[in-house]
Design an enzyme around this catalytic site. Structure first.
Site, PDB file in Angstrom:
ATOM      1  N   PHE A   7       6.340  -1.533   5.166  1.00  7.33           N
ATOM      2  CA  PHE A   7       5.446  -2.188   4.208  1.00  7.33           C
ATOM      3  C   PHE A   7       4.836  -3.446   4.824  1.00  7.33           C
ATOM      4  O   PHE A   7       5.508  -4.178   5.551  1.00  7.33           O
ATOM      5  CB  PHE A   7       6.232  -2.559   2.942  1.00  7.33           C
ATOM      6  CG  PHE A   7       5.385  -3.201   1.893  1.00  7.33           C
ATOM      7  CD1 PHE A   7       4.631  -2.427   1.032  1.00  7.33           C
ATOM      8  CD2 PHE A   7       5.319  -4.582   1.774  1.00  7.33           C
ATOM      9  CE1 PHE A   7       3.838  -3.016   0.059  1.00  7.33           C
ATOM     10  CE2 PHE A   7       4.531  -5.175   0.814  1.00  7.33           C
ATOM     11  CZ  PHE A   7       3.785  -4.386  -0.051  1.00  7.33           C
ATOM     12  N   HIS A   8       3.589  -3.697   4.533  1.00 11.50           N
ATOM     13  CA  HIS A   8       2.919  -4.926   4.955  1.00 11.50           C
ATOM     14  C   HIS A   8       1.712  -5.162   4.056  1.00 11.50           C
ATOM     15  O   HIS A   8       1.207  -4.251   3.417  1.00 11.50           O
ATOM     16  CB  HIS A   8       2.515  -4.876   6.434  1.00 11.50           C
ATOM     17  CG  HIS A   8       1.631  -3.725   6.790  1.00 11.50           C
ATOM     18  ND1 HIS A   8       2.113  -2.433   6.911  1.00 11.50           N
ATOM     19  CD2 HIS A   8       0.310  -3.657   7.047  1.00 11.50           C
ATOM     20  CE1 HIS A   8       1.118  -1.625   7.236  1.00 11.50           C
ATOM     21  NE2 HIS A   8       0.005  -2.349   7.311  1.00 11.50           N
TER      22      HIS A   8
END
Length: 158
Positions: A118-119
């Site tokens: 995730f980012h």
């Protein structure tokens, strides 16, 4: 016809594509500069996107390899959102962004190029910043080399 050079792209084009996660940073000597990390906290870091949509495009990334919002521990989530807020504030000041696009792509169907880590993207925007190039030519024109952007932004993040 006008020629537009984007020499930073050749590194990506010619580089071997590893199987590992490019957001899982190994903390070896010089890792911050090598990965364009502008700020690091206990749980996350802010780094320049190596293939940005606009100048000063950064990503906020959890250190832990997690795929979704549901995977955050409460303290990690607080660190993540605080760092996102701080990075947005800094970009407005450092590059005079008149607006920001913030977002994440969760899952391949949503456009995630990397589903496993995730980012969050923070993309600075300015009034009339894009012309026909990204719309018709599917080409982004950046006014500055990535290493120069890193050097210009770093003092604001320290």
């Amino acid at each position: 016809m006008q020629t537009i050079h984007a020499p930073w792209r050749i590194g990506y084009i010619l580089s071997p594509k590893g199987k590992g996660c490019f957001l899982c940073v190994k903390r070896t000597r010089g890792y911050k500069r090598r990965h364009y990390i502008l700020r690091e906290t206990d749980a996350c870091y802010v780094m320049l996107n190596k293939y940005p949509y606009s100048a000063a495009h950064v990503m906020v990334v959890p250190k832990r390899h997690i795929a979704d919002l549901d995977c955050f521990e409460p303290d990690e989530l607080l660190d993540f959102i605080t760092l996102t807020r701080d990075a947005a504030r800094i970009l407005k000041k450092a590059v005079g962004a008149q607006g920001l696009n913030l977002g994440a792509n969760l899952g391949k169907a949503a456009g995630a190029g990397l589903e496993e880590h995730f980012h969050f993207h923070i993309v600075p925007r300015w009034n009339a910043d894009h012309n026909f190039m990204p719309v018709l030519g599917k080409t982004y024109v950046l006014p500055e080399y990535l290493a120069d952007t890193y050097e210009r932004l770093l003092p604001f993040f320290e």
